[in-house]
Design an enzyme around this catalytic site. Structure first.
Site, PDB file in Angstrom:
ATOM      1  N   CYS A   1      21.069  12.363 -25.419  1.00 56.41           N
ATOM      2  CA  CYS A   1      21.269  11.669 -26.704  1.00 56.41           C
ATOM      3  C   CYS A   1      20.920  10.194 -26.536  1.00 56.41           C
ATOM      4  O   CYS A   1      21.024   9.630 -25.457  1.00 56.41           O
ATOM      5  CB  CYS A   1      22.721  11.728 -27.153  1.00 56.41           C
ATOM      6  SG  CYS A   1      23.316  13.354 -27.511  1.00 56.41           S
ATOM      7  N   THR A   2      20.467   9.607 -27.647  1.00 56.36           N
ATOM      8  CA  THR A   2      20.244   8.154 -27.707  1.00 56.36           C
ATOM      9  C   THR A   2      20.856   7.644 -28.997  1.00 56.36           C
ATOM     10  O   THR A   2      20.566   8.189 -30.065  1.00 56.36           O
ATOM     11  CB  THR A   2      18.743   7.826 -27.690  1.00 56.36           C
ATOM     12  OG1 THR A   2      18.149   8.384 -26.524  1.00 56.36           O
ATOM     13  CG2 THR A   2      18.523   6.313 -27.708  1.00 56.36           C
TER      14      THR A   2
ATOM     15  N   ARG B   1      15.717   7.382 -20.318  1.00 56.88           N
ATOM     16  CA  ARG B   1      15.292   7.210 -21.709  1.00 56.88           C
ATOM     17  C   ARG B   1      15.668   5.812 -22.208  1.00 56.88           C
ATOM     18  O   ARG B   1      15.208   5.362 -23.254  1.00 56.88           O
ATOM     19  CB  ARG B   1      15.960   8.293 -22.582  1.00 56.88           C
ATOM     20  CG  ARG B   1      15.372   9.681 -22.387  1.00 56.88           C
ATOM     21  CD  ARG B   1      16.259  10.770 -22.951  1.00 56.88           C
ATOM     22  NE  ARG B   1      17.369  11.078 -22.046  1.00 56.88           N
ATOM     23  CZ  ARG B   1      18.656  10.914 -22.349  1.00 56.88           C
ATOM     24  NH1 ARG B   1      19.015  10.429 -23.518  1.00 56.88           N
ATOM     25  NH2 ARG B   1      19.605  11.204 -21.466  1.00 56.88           N
TER      26      ARG B   1
ATOM     27  N   ASN C   1      22.973   8.302 -21.860  1.00 55.62           N
ATOM     28  CA  ASN C   1      24.101   9.070 -21.303  1.00 55.62           C
ATOM     29  C   ASN C   1      24.523   8.529 -19.950  1.00 55.62           C
ATOM     30  O   ASN C   1      24.988   9.295 -19.084  1.00 55.62           O
ATOM     31  CB  ASN C   1      23.705  10.558 -21.174  1.00 55.62           C
ATOM     32  CG  ASN C   1      23.419  11.193 -22.511  1.00 55.62           C
ATOM     33  OD1 ASN C   1      22.266  11.277 -22.935  1.00 55.62           O
ATOM     34  ND2 ASN C   1      24.465  11.591 -23.219  1.00 55.62           N
TER      35      ASN C   1
END
Lengths: 123, 253
Positions: free
Chosen positions: B1-2, B191, B178
């Site tokens: 997730c971002t 990311r 994360n």
């Protein structure tokens, strides 16, 4: 342009909005959840619409579980013990989860597992 | 997730996120996709939670899941959560729960309670930082006034860190994937770096929901685990969500 080796980092994308093209798979439907309704009835509209998809997703997780434990004991454990867990969950969540199981026909233990997946997944 | 909370030069706050889920839960070799991620995409719904025929809050959910991962209390605050990995993880919380020690709260029930009952950014921040959890998590919270954006890094018992937007320091956005923001992310799963690069390239004068969507559409921020993207603007009370795909070549996570 993009790297063609992992992690395939791209140059920063621009003009992607409004969403279109191969990275856009579809819009998302809106539903109302009426908090004045009894907890067991709040999710009926959503689940009636998404019943088939929910059953299909639960089946995929069961297939995964059976691949891990071919004897089927893991699913049995979920279907036998997790319904007991539903009664220990704080309200209104326990009742809402029971309502989702009733409308979708998915066994209560499997709906409970779906809703506590975040904690379970840390395993 | 971002998850990203950003403030533009006029003091508008934007909150956007990619929900990535389904890692290691079955890989479809033929379609080069994660089985569970693909099963979750048709379940994505936008929900308007109403009481006395008034909107209390709105969220993006997986149908059948009563907790909250992404939500907005219009004109008050916006909230997303990202998974945090820790050895002191959820399985310990579950064991405690099973053996009757039930003073902690399930993560997604806390976010749901905050969205339903908290009436200010500060109240939400206190609840998310101080309530005992069954599992560690990152809570990413946006408010409705300048400077109100933060990442709350939680263990099960403690609030380990709160990382705020700070315009004086030139920190006009906070971004969480994360990993703890004070540590390097796993090199196999970075990311954060490309996302920050794209945010800095966008600049504060150009930030908007549109340009946030661009950042969240850039590989590997967009990857094979990305089920949906949500864009929220607290001052407008708007929440938009879009189901995503990541065309090959694309990182599995």
């Amino acid at each position: 342009s993009a790297q063609f080796i992992p992690p395939y980092t791209e140059d920063c994308r621009t003009d992607m909005y409004p969403p279109k093209g191969p990275t856009f798979k579809g819009a998302v439907s809106w539903y109302t959840v009426d908090l004045d309704l009894p907890p067991g009835k709040r999710w009926a509209a959503v689940i009636s619409d998404k019943k088939a998809e929910l059953v299909s997703m639960v089946q995929a997780i069961k297939d995964l579980a059976n691949a891990l434990v071919p004897s089927g004991r893991l699913i049995e454990l979920v279907d036998v013990s997790l319904p007991l867990m539903a009664n220990t969950l704080p309200q209104p969540f326990g009742e809402e989860i029971k309502g989702i199981s009733a409308v979708s026909g998915v066994p209560l233990g499997e709906v409970v597992l779906f809703n506590i997946f975040y904690e379970v997944f840390t395993v | 997730c971002t998850s990203i909370v950003a403030e533009d030069e006029k003091g508008n706050l934007f909150h956007a996120r990619n929900l990535d889920f389904g890692l290691f839960m079955g890989w479809d070799i033929k379609n080069k996709s994660w089985i569970i991620t693909e099963k979750l995409k048709p379940l994505v719904v936008n929900l308007d939670f109403r009481r006395n025929n008034q909107t209390v809050f709105k969220s993006t959910n997986f149908a059948g899941y009563v907790g909250m991962l992404t939500g907005i209390k219009p004109r008050t605050f916006t909230l997303t959560m990202n998974e945090r990995f820790s050895l002191d993880g959820g399985y310990i919380g579950i064991l405690e729960w099973i053996f009757g020690k039930r003073d902690g709260i399930w993560m997604s029930f806390l976010t749901r309670s905050v969205l339903e009952n908290a009436n200010s950014y500060e109240e939400a921040k206190t609840l998310l930082a101080q309530t005992k959890l069954l599992a560690p998590a990152y809570f990413i919270l946006g408010g409705n006034q300048t400077g109100q954006g933060c990442i709350i890094t939680r263990s099960r018992l403690l609030s380990i860190d709160v990382f705020d937007i700070n315009l004086k320091l030139g920190r006009w956005f906070v971004l969480e994937t994360n990993y703890d923001h004070w540590k390097e992310p796993l090199f196999l799963d970075d990311r954060r770096t490309p996302a920050i690069k794209c945010m800095n390239q966008t600049t504060q004068s150009n930030i908007s929901l549109k340009t946030l969507y661009d950042v969240l559409s850039t590989k590997p921020v967009l990857n094979k685990l990305t089920a949906y993207t949500t864009l929220m603007q607290v001052s407008e009370g708007t929440l938009e969500s879009y189901i995503r795909d990541c065309p090959n070549p694309c990182m599995p996570w």
